[in-house]
Design an enzyme around this catalytic site. Structure first.
Site, PDB file in Angstrom:
ATOM      1  N   TYR A   1      -1.671   0.433  10.493  1.00 12.97           N
ATOM      2  CA  TYR A   1      -1.828  -0.244   9.204  1.00 12.97           C
ATOM      3  C   TYR A   1      -0.611   0.041   8.317  1.00 12.97           C
ATOM      4  O   TYR A   1      -0.021  -0.868   7.723  1.00 12.97           O
ATOM      5  CB  TYR A   1      -3.111   0.268   8.532  1.00 12.97           C
TER       6      TYR A   1
ATOM      7  N   SER B   1       0.851  -1.188   0.000  1.00 20.49           N
ATOM      8  CA  SER B   1       0.000   0.000   0.000  1.00 20.49           C
ATOM      9  C   SER B   1       0.880   1.230   0.000  1.00 20.49           C
ATOM     10  O   SER B   1       2.007   1.211   0.495  1.00 20.49           O
ATOM     11  CB  SER B   1      -0.890   0.011   1.236  1.00 20.49           C
TER      12      SER B   1
END
Lengths: 535, 251
Positions: B157, B144
């Site tokens: 995250y 990501s």
């Protein structure tokens, strides 16, 4: 299997002469050929013809087990050379797409070849496949996680019958080497594709064709017999007309490893070609000219400009010719009519920027190529490399397509399906595929090989950079059109066919699969091609 | 086997209900992919996903796989590879977590890290070895853009993805030359059920766009893919913004 004339349980060397001075036993094939009377008239060089025996093995240390002894090997063999350690190598076809890794084995004797085959079938092994000089465009000679048996170390020409025109040689001999040896004796290979750097074994495995297909058929038509090392480690002599022969000719190496072959040759008076060149203004003009005139020429081929659109669609340059007879040569050349010299330019660097061959460059090239060709010229003398193998002058020319490589798309459609051919040419021209090596040919009668490619009709071959977006879907569309017309694509060049279409394209596929299941139930011979298409 | 354009014939999706994973599978099925393994925790959603792919013509099988139970990975994945070659593994599992709640509940934060990073380390290594034995195949890992630089808004995250990203790069180098292709995919904000109700960041994208980028990356044999591609440039700049300034940026 009626082909099995030999069922010796253990690997052994075929009964072939093994040294330069070996005695005349050149195998049954050559023996009988020599007995055939009345066919020796074409042999022009008496001094070498009378012995009938030529051993051409270069005097280097190839038998010592060191692989680096042969400079030609490094130059001709094509691997994705990533410097990865020992014999585990990244292998691709000539198009340099879809690399996979395999253990590279280079046998230097028949015994070593048999050992390699046994190793391919060992418990837990993932099979293997024989490989020649790596000129198949797709994944026919790679075997991911398995073994690739490089046959170029087995490259002896055992015997030449210069009266009858028969040669008995190892499968690893290149057509280039055969030409070097045979031309001075007044013989030429019966069929050559657009490169001399293919091996005899590869030529049989792909049942290659050349510019003379309309008259001479494909390579296997000139193979009298061959010796095949099968999955059980046995060497079988395979004669023409047997099921095993028909499965092996065009069988992409999946029936076994071809060790030797006996070939019938083409007599020639000189090593020059007598060539006629003409331009065709569009596709219909081209097809009419090919249909009307092909029977007058032994060799015939058309280069076609697939970027040309509208009325010029399919404009092309036709070159046709035959071997020049002695009296066609100028006086000076007549002194050495059978000389065979080749030139090789430097290779492109290993890394070439992507996108060098785009629409603009290829379009420009095509324009120049078309304009530079004479409207009509007859009786031009050309050397063999210029007529047959223009690209062989540039080693590793496949690098110019950059890292992502290129695909070659070659299909054939039968007579009566000209409409499909026309449609496809139009689709390609409308899609603006930058292809500067598109070639159209007329095929003659096909040969009995079960997976042999040629069918009587038309064949078109083109190179396209693999990086072109949407190319996969576009070629799928063309496949559909080809299959609908009862045509097929060429497995030696394929790297992307949908497996579903294979059966329609090759009606004898079921026979091939059945024979393979019987002969090689554990799939000792496995290639990326055979996995991809479930051959 | 993959074809000349890198399109796989068989695909294993780790995280079988992942929207990006399924979008990618759908896209590849329209090309060459015929066999799909969906690995995930057994659930009606997994079966629905499999049914959806079957309808468009693939032979789909599901396998029970839990990222949080690395001890079972070897056996589970070993069975899949024993059934036949896998041309491409798509590592698509991951959880976003809830930053505010996770900061207050460290065990919840650990769960995010264990799913996104620890689970991927074990699955990635096992698949990498299996692909190496095959001598071919692609391992595509969904990282990501959040892993590129930690943001105040989702650093738990982000840090798990940073670890995953670094792991994948290293694995790619380790497998270089073995015939295995490892590709890191770094999407920006993806509009999906995972991010539903959250505020979009600039350059938001969709699972379908990520799937397209993956197909292109396979064709080019890329090592890193940004989705959308412009993020590569944006992040090249943002990476060097001084922290006192970065902290205050509304990203």
């Amino acid at each position: 299997m009626s082909a099995d004339t030999d069922s010796a349980p253990a690997p052994r060397a075929p009964s072939l002469p093994d040294g330069p001075a070996a005695e005349p036993d050149a195998g049954p094939a050559v023996e009988s050929a020599r007995g055939a009377a009345g066919s020796g008239s074409a042999a022009t060089d008496d001094t070498s013809a009378d012995t009938g025996q030529v051993d051409t093995r270069p005097a280097n240390a190839r038998r010592s087990g060191t692989e680096q002894a042969d400079p030609e090997y490094a130059e001709y063999a094509e691997y994705a050379d990533d410097g990865y350690a020992d014999s585990i190598r990244s292998v691709t076809g000539w198009g340099r797409t879809a690399p996979t890794t395999a253990r590279l084995i280079r046998p230097l004797s028949y015994e070593e070849a048999a050992e390699a085959v046994v190793a391919c079938g060992a418990q837990g092994a993932r099979g293997g496949i024989a490989r020649g000089l790596g000129r198949a465009y797709g994944d026919a000679a790679q075997s991911a996680g398995g073994a690739v048996i490089d046959m170029t170390g087995l490259d002896r020409i055992h015997a030449v019958d210069a009266d009858a025109g028969v040669v008995l040689c190892d499968a690893g001999v290149s057509l280039h080497r055969l030409m070097e040896v045979l031309l001075p004796l007044g013989w030429f290979v019966p069929v050559t594709p657009g490169t001399r750097y293919v091996t005899v074994g590869g030529a049989i495995g792909a049942d290659i064709h050349g510019k003379n297909h309309h008259g001479s058929g494909s390579f296997s038509r000139h193979v009298r017999s061959l010796e095949l090392l099968t999955a059980d480690g046995v060497i079988r002599t395979v004669e023409r007309g047997t099921p095993l022969f028909d499965a092996t000719a065009g069988g992409m190496g999946l029936t076994g490893v071809i060790l030797t072959a006996s070939l019938r040759l083409q007599p020639v008076e000189t090593s020059l070609m007598l060539v006629d060149t003409e331009r065709a203004t569009d596709l219909d003009d081209l097809m009419a000219r090919l249909t009307a005139g092909d029977h007058r020429y032994r060799y015939s081929v058309a280069w076609i400009d697939l970027l040309a659109r509208g009325a010029a669609m399919g404009r092309s340059v036709l070159t046709r010719g035959d071997h020049a007879p002695l009296d066609a040569l100028p006086r000076r050349a007549r002194r050495r009519p059978l000389a065979f010299r080749t030139v090789r330019l430097p290779a492109p660097p290993p890394f070439v920027p992507e996108g060098l061959l785009g629409r603009t460059t290829v379009g420009l090239f095509n324009e120049v190529w078309y304009r530079k060709a004479p409207v009509a010229r007859t009786g031009e003398l050309q050397k063999i490399p210029a007529f047959f193998h223009p690209l062989d002058g540039v080693p590793h020319w496949n690098r110019v397509y950059g890292r992502s490589g290129f695909v070659q798309y070659q299909f054939a459609v039968g007579h009566g399906n000209e409409e499909a051919l026309r449609d496809i040419v139009e689709l390609i021209s409308r899609r603006r595929c930058p292809s500067f090596l598109a070639v159209l040919k007329r095929f003659g009668e096909g040969d009995p090989g079960w997976l042999s490619f040629p069918v009587p009709g038309w064949t078109l071959a083109l190179d396209i950079p693999a990086r072109l977006p949407g190319l996969g879907a576009f070629l799928d569309e063309l496949d559909g059109r080809v299959a609908e017309a009862g045509g097929r694509v060429y497995l030696a060049k394929d790297s992307r066919l949908r497996p579903e279409l294979l059966e329609a394209m090759y009606p004898r596929l079921a026979d091939f699969r059945a024979l393979r299941a019987e002969l090689d139930p554990r799939s000792v011979f496995t290639s990326d091609l055979s996995r991809r298409l479930a051959l | 086997m993959k074809d000349a354009f890198g399109t796989p014939q068989s695909l294993l999706v780790l995280g079988g209900t992942s929207e990006i994973g399924l979008a990618t599978a759908r896209r590849l099925i329209t090309r060459r992919t015929r066999t799909v393994w969906l690995a995930g925790r057994p659930s009606p959603a997994l079966e629905t996903a499999a049914e959806g792919l079957r309808r468009i013509g693939a032979d789909v099988r599901t396998v029970a796989f839990d990222a949080l139970d690395p001890g079972s990975h070897e056996e589970t994945l070993g069975k899949v590879f024993a059934e036949g070659d896998i041309d491409m593994v798509l590592l698509a599992f991951g959880v976003l977590g809830d930053q505010t709640a996770d900061e207050a509940e460290p065990l919840a934060a650990v769960r995010v890290a264990q799913t996104n990073y620890t689970g991927a380390v074990s699955a990635g290594l096992i698949c990498g070895t299996a692909l190496q034995t095959q001598g071919h195949g692609s391992l595509v890992v969904l990282s990501s853009v959040a892993g590129e630089r930690a943001r105040r808004a989702n650093f738990i995250y982000g840090s798990s993805k940073a670890g995953l990203d670094a792991f994948t790069q290293g694995l790619g180098d380790a497998l270089h030359g073995t015939g295995v292709h490892v590709m890191v995919v770094r999407p920006g904000f993806v509009r999906s059920k995972m991010t539903a109700g959250r505020e979009e960041t600039p350059l938001a994208t969709t699972p379908e766009a990520v799937a397209l980028a993956i197909e292109t990356g396979l064709r080019r044999r890329s090592e890193t893919v940004w989705v959308p591609g412009a993020l590569r440039l944006v992040m090249a700049g943002l990476r060097h913004v001084p922290r006192p300034l970065f902290r205050r940026l509304p990203v």
